[in-house]
Design an enzyme around this catalytic site. Structure first.
Site, PDB file in Angstrom:
ATOM      1  CB  THR A 119      42.752  31.674  38.956  1.00 57.54           C
ATOM      2  OG1 THR A 119      43.299  32.694  39.790  1.00 57.54           O
ATOM      3  CG2 THR A 119      43.721  30.512  38.898  1.00 57.54           C
ATOM      4  CB  SER A 131      38.398  38.568  40.599  1.00 57.33           C
ATOM      5  OG  SER A 131      39.251  38.064  41.609  1.00 57.33           O
ATOM      6  CB  THR A 173      39.053  32.788  44.015  1.00 62.24           C
ATOM      7  OG1 THR A 173      40.449  33.108  44.027  1.00 62.24           O
ATOM      8  CG2 THR A 173      38.815  31.541  43.180  1.00 62.24           C
ATOM      9  CG  ASP A 174      42.129  37.156  44.714  1.00 63.95           C
ATOM     10  OD1 ASP A 174      42.146  36.089  45.352  1.00 63.95           O
ATOM     11  OD2 ASP A 174      43.128  37.594  44.113  1.00 63.95           O
TER      12      ASP A 174
END
Length: 331
Positions: free
Chosen positions: A12, A54, A85-86
């Protein structure tokens, strides 16, 4: 003055809006341009390793990141890796196993909102990450929302909020507030030790979360595809043994050479197989217990362990030996 290497992987933080939604595109040199000018404290150089969401990260991507750190290890004082972040928690743990005896900080960060948006958390996160990468500490850390978390204890709890991550079953290492780092737990520095780099992994690992009604027949297919399975059990470690009993199928898996790891679906405080009858149906010597480890650390550790050896006892020893604070030693 500290010399820091920024390695970007997408996510992101590097995303722009396209016809089908956000996708990563911004290169490393543009990410660096958002850092505050502190020429007296650090110098940042950058390199784009990949530009992927990710969600598309694979175990082979972890290897590429670890190789980049190892290749440049002697040239820099610290490293910052930007990441989506995932799956950030999985990467943080994986790097903790592939890169050991670190005498320098390897810091992973990202954002919930792209860096070029007006109300983004990216600028603070990357600034905090670079600031912590200047510290005289060694290890893999995630820096996000002002918190510093050891790499093996990172869990994403929130999908939108800026404080997306928590440290599970382990204290936060520090907090970063502007240019100040306030430690809550000191990390031992591996001084005068050479980095131990080992990126051999076996990605043939399955995560199975049990639910009421899980069919025992499912396990027949697992044997054909995987070398290891992590079972998220109920509560402190229970598996059903009456209707739709899974006990016999788990025995069959183990007898066929599959490594079986037990953990709990419950996020905090870990498993305790000996507490209830439902936790004692598979003998402890046949499975691997993970105590208070989180799943995001268990998966890459099992992949890494199976990358070192196929011998069940050696895999078990690797899995149950604490590495980078990933598991609280048994009392």
């Amino acid at each position: 003055m500290k010399k820091i290497l920024l390695l970007t992987t997408g996510g992101t933080i590097a995303s722009v809006l396209g016809k089908e939604g956000l996708y990563p595109e911004i290169p490393a040199e543009e990410i660096v341009s958002y850092l505050p000018e502190q020429y007296d404290r650090y110098k940042v150089e950058s390199k784009t390793l990949m530009n992927v969401d990710s969600t598309n990260m694979q175990p082979e991507s972890w290897v590429k990141i670890a190789e980049a750190v190892n290749e440049h290890y002697d040239m820099y004082d610290g490293f910052v890796i930007t990441h989506g972040t995932d799956t950030m928690a999985y990467t943080s743990a994986a790097l903790s196993y592939m890169l050991q005896n670190l005498a320098k900080p390897v810091v992973i960060t990202g954002s919930q909102i792209p860096i070029h948006y007006k109300r983004t958390d990216a600028k603070k996160n990357i600034s905090d990450a670079v600031r912590f990468a200047c510290e005289d500490v060694g290890g893999v850390f995630t820096v996000f929302g002002g918190l510093v978390i050891i790499g093996t204890r990172v869990v994403k709890l929130r999908t939108i909020s800026y404080d997306a991550f928590e440290s599970i079953n382990f204290p936060y290492i520090a907090r970063v507030n502007n240019s100040e780092v306030s430690y809550q737990r000191k990390i031992h520095l591996a001084k005068d030790k050479k980095i131990k780099f080992n990126s051999s992994i076996c990605p043939d690992v399955l995560l199975l979360k049990l639910h009421p009604g899980t069919k025992p027949e499912l396990f027949d297919y697992i044997k054909k595809l995987y070398k290891g399975i992590v079972i998220e059990t109920f509560g402190t470690g229970g598996i059903p043994f009456q209707e739709r009993s899974l006990v016999q199928k788990i025995h069959e898996l183990i007898n066929s050479g599959i490594t079986v790891v037990f953990t709990t679906q419950v996020l905090e405080e870990g498993e305790d197989l000996g507490l209830y009858e439902v936790g004692r149906k598979v003998p402890e010597d046949m499975i691997i217990r993970t105590r208070d480890m989180n799943t995001e650390a268990i998966i890459p550790k099992l992949m890494w362990a199976l990358g070192q050896t196929n011998e069940p006892e050696k895999v078990k020893k690797i899995m149950t030996t604490p590495i980078a604070y990933d598991i609280t030693p048994a009392k």
